[in-house]
Each structure stands twice: as structure tokens, then as C-alpha cells.
Design a protein around this motif. Structure first.
Motif, PDB file in Angstrom:
ATOM      1  N   ASP A   1       0.827  -1.208   0.000  1.00 51.95           N
ATOM      2  CA  ASP A   1       0.000   0.000   0.000  1.00 51.95           C
ATOM      3  C   ASP A   1       0.862   1.260   0.000  1.00 51.95           C
ATOM      4  O   ASP A   1       0.510   2.244  -0.648  1.00 51.95           O
ATOM      5  CB  ASP A   1      -0.925  -0.001   1.219  1.00 51.95           C
ATOM      6  N   TYR A   2       1.957   1.230   0.760  1.00 58.24           N
ATOM      7  CA  TYR A   2       2.866   2.381   0.853  1.00 58.24           C
ATOM      8  C   TYR A   2       4.293   1.875   0.895  1.00 58.24           C
ATOM      9  O   TYR A   2       4.573   0.857   1.543  1.00 58.24           O
ATOM     10  CB  TYR A   2       2.591   3.202   2.124  1.00 58.24           C
ATOM     11  N   PHE A   3       5.200   2.605   0.269  1.00 63.32           N
ATOM     12  CA  PHE A   3       6.621   2.251   0.215  1.00 63.32           C
ATOM     13  C   PHE A   3       7.394   3.513   0.557  1.00 63.32           C
ATOM     14  O   PHE A   3       7.378   4.485  -0.215  1.00 63.32           O
ATOM     15  CB  PHE A   3       6.979   1.761  -1.196  1.00 63.32           C
ATOM     16  N   PHE A   4       8.021   3.547   1.730  1.00 63.19           N
ATOM     17  CA  PHE A   4       8.672   4.761   2.207  1.00 63.19           C
ATOM     18  C   PHE A   4      10.155   4.533   2.492  1.00 63.19           C
ATOM     19  O   PHE A   4      10.541   3.507   3.044  1.00 63.19           O
ATOM     20  CB  PHE A   4       8.019   5.262   3.498  1.00 63.19           C
ATOM     21  N   SER A   5      10.951   5.540   2.173  1.00 59.00           N
ATOM     22  CA  SER A   5      12.364   5.566   2.530  1.00 59.00           C
ATOM     23  C   SER A   5      12.499   5.946   4.003  1.00 59.00           C
ATOM     24  O   SER A   5      11.863   6.899   4.463  1.00 59.00           O
ATOM     25  CB  SER A   5      13.086   6.607   1.664  1.00 59.00           C
ATOM     26  N   LYS A   6      13.340   5.225   4.724  1.00 65.26           N
ATOM     27  CA  LYS A   6      13.587   5.565   6.127  1.00 65.26           C
ATOM     28  C   LYS A   6      14.314   6.900   6.240  1.00 65.26           C
ATOM     29  O   LYS A   6      14.211   7.567   7.268  1.00 65.26           O
ATOM     30  CB  LYS A   6      14.429   4.477   6.804  1.00 65.26           C
ATOM     31  N   VAL A   7      15.018   7.281   5.201  1.00 58.67           N
ATOM     32  CA  VAL A   7      15.778   8.525   5.215  1.00 58.67           C
ATOM     33  C   VAL A   7      14.884   9.722   4.889  1.00 58.67           C
ATOM     34  O   VAL A   7      14.881  10.718   5.612  1.00 58.67           O
ATOM     35  CB  VAL A   7      16.957   8.465   4.213  1.00 58.67           C
TER      36      VAL A   7
END
Length: 126
Positions: free
Chosen positions: A98-104
Motif C-alpha cells: 500500500d505504501y513504500f517509504f524511505s527511512k531517510v
């Protein structure tokens, strides 16, 4: 809303817990550091949202996502990663993330997604 956290970094798991603690409607139902335990916990705990690291010992976040999507198409799934290249993003989309986020760059977006989910959940109860 029931939330499961999975990341091989205890620091990341603690940051997520702190971030989500502001939402009274959120219950952290489990916190795991490897993919194998995570997949088992998703099956038994049945959370509404899973926030999962892409690269973990055992199964990867993509393996976990692929495994649970066959059984649960309604679970909301966020992948957090330091490996946010187009390749991994595309693989996650194909697996049904559903969501793909960079930790940075995108870590704080997790709270925005949860806020929206809580708001929708409250509206559906009224």
C-alpha cells in the motif's frame, strides 16, 4: 486500529512506537525483528496495519508481503527501507504494497498515513 511492527533495528521499532503513541486509537499488537516471525504473527494477530522493513533476517519484507497477501487482501501494508531504489519499489508494488517509504526521506509519512487511517476508521463507526 491494530498495528504490527517489524524491523531488524530495535531503534527503528522504538521510533515507530514513539511516533504512533500519539494516536489513542492505535494498539501495537507486536514488534518483531525477522521476517519469519513477522509472517507468523500477521497470521495469528490479524492486525489492520503492518509496518515492515524491506530487508530483515529470515524472510524479506517482500516475502512477508507476498505470503500474507494470498491470505489477507484487506491488511494495509507499509514497507520502510533504506533501499528505496526504483527496482525495490516496483517489486513492492507488484507484491501489493500500500505504501513504500524511505527511512531517510519519508519516515514521518508513516504518521500521516496512520492519521488518515484512524480518521477513516472513526468516520466509519459514526
Amino acid at each position: 486500529m491494530r498495528v504490527l511492527l517489524a524491523d531488524d533495528s530495535s531503534l527503528i521499532r522504538e521510533r515507530l512506537k514513539d511516533m504512533l503513541s500519539v494516536f489513542q486509537q492505535v494498539e501495537i499488537v507486536g514488534s518483531f525483528e525477522n521476517g519469519t516471525e513477522t509472517l507468523q504473527a500477521l497470521r495469528s494477530l490479524k492486525p489492520d496495519l503492518a509496518i515492515v522493513d524491506l530487508k530483515m533476517p529470515g524472510l524479506s519484507g517482500l516475502d512477508v508481503l507476498s505470503g500474507i497477501r494470498k491470505e489477507n487482501s484487506t491488511l494495509k501494508f507499509i514497507i520502510l527501507t533504506f533501499f528505496s531504489s526504483g527496482y525495490y519499489r516496483q517489486m513492492a508494488i507488484q507484491a501489493g504494497v500500500d505504501y513504500f517509504f524511505s527511512k531517510v526521506d519519508d519516515f514521518e509519512k508513516v504518521a500521516l498515513v496512520v492519521a488518515d487511517m484512524v480518521k477513516i476508521d472513526e468516520m466509519s463507526k459514526n
